[in-house]
Design a protein around this motif. Structure first.
Motif, PDB file in Angstrom:
ATOM      1  N   LYS A   2       0.827  -1.199   0.000  1.00 58.98           N
ATOM      2  CA  LYS A   2       0.000   0.000   0.000  1.00 58.98           C
ATOM      3  C   LYS A   2       0.867   1.256   0.000  1.00 58.98           C
ATOM      4  CE  LYS A   2      -4.226  -1.414   2.175  1.00 58.98           C
ATOM      5  NZ  LYS A   2      -5.137  -1.107   3.258  1.00 58.98           N
ATOM      6  N   LEU A   3       0.320   2.311  -0.599  1.00 56.82           N
ATOM      7  CA  LEU A   3       1.058   3.568  -0.712  1.00 56.82           C
ATOM      8  C   LEU A   3       1.494   4.101   0.646  1.00 56.82           C
ATOM      9  CD1 LEU A   3       2.200   5.802  -2.494  1.00 56.82           C
ATOM     10  CD2 LEU A   3      -0.038   6.903  -2.414  1.00 56.82           C
ATOM     11  N   GLU A   4       0.601   4.039   1.654  1.00 57.24           N
ATOM     12  CA  GLU A   4       0.992   4.598   2.958  1.00 57.24           C
ATOM     13  C   GLU A   4       2.175   3.853   3.562  1.00 57.24           C
ATOM     14  OE1 GLU A   4      -2.716   2.062   4.191  1.00 57.24           O
ATOM     15  OE2 GLU A   4      -2.351   3.517   2.616  1.00 57.24           O
ATOM     16  N   LEU A   5       2.280   2.543   3.300  1.00 57.20           N
ATOM     17  CA  LEU A   5       3.424   1.780   3.807  1.00 57.20           C
ATOM     18  C   LEU A   5       4.683   2.084   3.011  1.00 57.20           C
ATOM     19  CD1 LEU A   5       1.783  -1.662   4.639  1.00 57.20           C
ATOM     20  CD2 LEU A   5       2.424   0.175   6.207  1.00 57.20           C
ATOM     21  N   GLU A   6       4.532   2.298   1.701  1.00 60.85           N
ATOM     22  CA  GLU A   6       5.674   2.694   0.874  1.00 60.85           C
ATOM     23  C   GLU A   6       6.242   4.030   1.373  1.00 60.85           C
ATOM     24  OE1 GLU A   6       7.286   1.073  -1.420  1.00 60.85           O
ATOM     25  OE2 GLU A   6       5.898  -0.289  -2.408  1.00 60.85           O
ATOM     26  N   ILE A   7       5.349   4.977   1.643  1.00 58.30           N
ATOM     27  CA  ILE A   7       5.775   6.292   2.131  1.00 58.30           C
ATOM     28  C   ILE A   7       6.419   6.162   3.503  1.00 58.30           C
ATOM     29  CG2 ILE A   7       4.916   8.542   2.946  1.00 58.30           C
ATOM     30  CD1 ILE A   7       2.928   8.421   0.556  1.00 58.30           C
ATOM     31  N   ALA A   8       5.815   5.380   4.381  1.00 61.10           N
ATOM     32  CA  ALA A   8       6.371   5.171   5.724  1.00 61.10           C
ATOM     33  C   ALA A   8       7.774   4.584   5.641  1.00 61.10           C
ATOM     34  CB  ALA A   8       5.453   4.247   6.527  1.00 61.10           C
ATOM     35  N   ASN A   9       7.947   3.571   4.796  1.00 59.85           N
ATOM     36  CA  ASN A   9       9.267   2.949   4.628  1.00 59.85           C
ATOM     37  C   ASN A   9      10.274   3.926   4.056  1.00 59.85           C
ATOM     38  OD1 ASN A   9       8.443   0.457   5.620  1.00 59.85           O
ATOM     39  ND2 ASN A   9       7.960  -0.351   3.590  1.00 59.85           N
ATOM     40  N   ARG A  10       9.825   4.742   3.118  1.00 63.57           N
ATOM     41  CA  ARG A  10      10.728   5.693   2.473  1.00 63.57           C
ATOM     42  C   ARG A  10      11.211   6.749   3.460  1.00 63.57           C
ATOM     43  NH1 ARG A  10      14.542   5.843  -1.094  1.00 63.57           N
ATOM     44  NH2 ARG A  10      14.243   7.262  -2.818  1.00 63.57           N
ATOM     45  N   ILE A  11      10.326   7.229   4.305  1.00 58.27           N
ATOM     46  CA  ILE A  11      10.728   8.205   5.326  1.00 58.27           C
ATOM     47  C   ILE A  11      11.792   7.598   6.225  1.00 58.27           C
ATOM     48  CG2 ILE A  11       9.946   9.472   7.375  1.00 58.27           C
ATOM     49  CD1 ILE A  11       7.212   9.794   5.887  1.00 58.27           C
TER      50      ILE A  11
END
Length: 106
Positions: A2-11
């Motif tokens: 999911k996008l929110e997990l991709e963003i969380a991982n990227r941060i």
């Protein structure tokens, strides 16, 4: 993923690559460290665009590079992702730029 997990991982990837603690990054953006921790764990799925913008700015990144996720099927995006986490990124970019210039001369 999911996008929110991709963003969380990227941060989290960027924070670690830039040798920042959660406390240091939270201080840079003016947020509570527990809130940043929830974001990094993907527990704040409704993160506001302005919040994400502050985080990306604090990490000194551009949007194109930030949104180059590790699990991308696109080879270009994968390379940008890997490049973004290198400590000697500028040196590698100079080499790539020279290769591209040589290729253009053909």
């Amino acid at each position: 993923m999911k996008l929110e997990l991709e963003i969380a991982n990227r941060i989290k990837e960027y924070r670690i690559a830039k040798k920042l603690t959660q406390e240091q990054l939270a201080e840079k953006i003016g947020f509570d460290v527990s809130y940043l921790g929830r974001i990094e764990r993907g527990k704040s799925a409704n993160i506001q665009i302005s919040t994400l913008e502050k985080i990306i700015d604090a990490l000194n990144e551009d949007y194109t590079t930030f949104f180059s996720f590790e699990n991308a099927n696109n080879k270009y995006v994968s390379i940008v992702h890997d490049l973004s986490l290198l400590e000697n990124r500028e040196e590698v970019l100079e080499i790539i730029e020279k290769i591209i210039k040589l290729e253009k001369k053909k």
